[in-house]
Design an enzyme around this catalytic site. Structure first.
Site, PDB file in Angstrom:
ATOM      1  N   HIS A 186      -0.639   5.840   7.224  1.00 43.36           N
ATOM      2  CA  HIS A 186      -1.815   5.024   6.884  1.00 43.36           C
ATOM      3  C   HIS A 186      -2.037   4.054   8.033  1.00 43.36           C
ATOM      4  CE1 HIS A 186      -4.637   2.266   5.281  1.00 43.36           C
ATOM      5  NE2 HIS A 186      -3.758   1.284   5.170  1.00 43.36           N
TER       6      HIS A 186
ATOM      7  N   GLU B 144       0.799  -1.228   0.000  1.00 54.89           N
ATOM      8  CA  GLU B 144       0.000   0.000   0.000  1.00 54.89           C
ATOM      9  C   GLU B 144       0.838   1.288   0.000  1.00 54.89           C
ATOM     10  OE1 GLU B 144      -4.203  -0.411   1.625  1.00 54.89           O
ATOM     11  OE2 GLU B 144      -2.936  -0.988   3.315  1.00 54.89           O
TER      12      GLU B 144
HETATM   13 ZN   LIG Z   1      -4.250  -0.689   4.863  1.00 55.31          ZN
END
Ligand SMILES: [Zn+2]
Length: 240
Positions: A105, A86
């Protein structure tokens, strides 16, 4: 996929890398990051680069794990290291927001109820004033899914950054959030107090009484976070 080699933007002050590692461990310690999630900073010497750990649980990240990426999230010198799937969240946030120098995140637990119900997440406490405006919710299906709800490419990352707009936080439906700030201390403060404010708001909502949210003219970001940073750093000092 073959490894490509980009030239590095240059060495970084070790104290800056230590702060990045500390941020990861602080947020893990406060259960804002779980076994997943990540913290990055923009490269101090080159705004077209950012620094992020190799794929590793945030509580275990060390200085030696930090890698350099371009803003399309290509590694500068991968050397076979496994990368976070990600990472595109980070690259696209830096591309969209020149004012942002630190990105987190998380799968911060209380993001989920607010991301799946339409119940607005907004500041009810002064310390979470940065959430004075309702936090937008990103819907990955608007851009298309490829690996469940994970952000696995630049197109999905770009779409998330668009939902973030010029704000500090975006919720990711059924997944977590994206938190941005001008520096590492502030992004830790924001990631932490987004979770705290969400927990407090959930309690307030359970009372079923009208809620007084923080008004725009009451909103004030902390002017300095040095004292908070000192205590957060002290909590993880033995690991640094
Ligand atoms: Zn995630």
């Amino acid at each position: 996929m073959a490894e490509t080699t980009l030239s590095s933007a240059g060495p970084v002050d070790p104290a800056i890398i230590t702060d990045l590692v500390a941020a990861s461990r602080i947020l893990a310690r406060h259960n804002v990051l779980d076994a997943w999630g990540h913290v990055s900073i923009r490269h101090p010497r080159d705004p077209q680069r950012y620094l992020l750990s190799r794929a590793r649980a945030p509580a275990l990240v060390t200085e030696g794990d930090i890698m350099e990426f371009d803003l399309h999230s290509n590694p500068v010198d991968q050397r076979g290291r496994r990368m976070f799937l990600e990472r595109f969240i980070h690259g696209q946030a830096y591309r969209a927001r020149p004012d942002v120098n630190a990105v987190v995140h998380t799968h911060s637990p209380t993001m989920i109820p607010f991301s799946v119900t339409g119940e607005p997440l907004r500041a009810i406490s002064h310390i979470a004033s940065f959430l004075v405006n309702e936090v937008p919710v990103w819907e990955i299906r608007d851009v298309g899914i490829t690996q469940g709800l994970l952000v696995a490419n630049n197109e999905q990352g770009r779409s998330l950054a668009k939902t973030l707009g010029d704000g500090p936080v975006a919720l990711m439906r059924g997944h977590g959030n994206l938190v941005v700030a001008a520096d590492i201390k502030r992004v830790v403060h924001r990631a932490l107090y987004t979770e705290v404010n969400a927990q407090q708001l959930a309690v307030a909502l359970s009372f079923r009484r009208p809620i007084s949210f923080i008004a725009p003219d009451e909103s004030q970001d902390p002017k300095r976070l040095d004292d908070a940073w000192e205590v957060w750093r002290s909590e993880v000092a033995k690991d640094l």
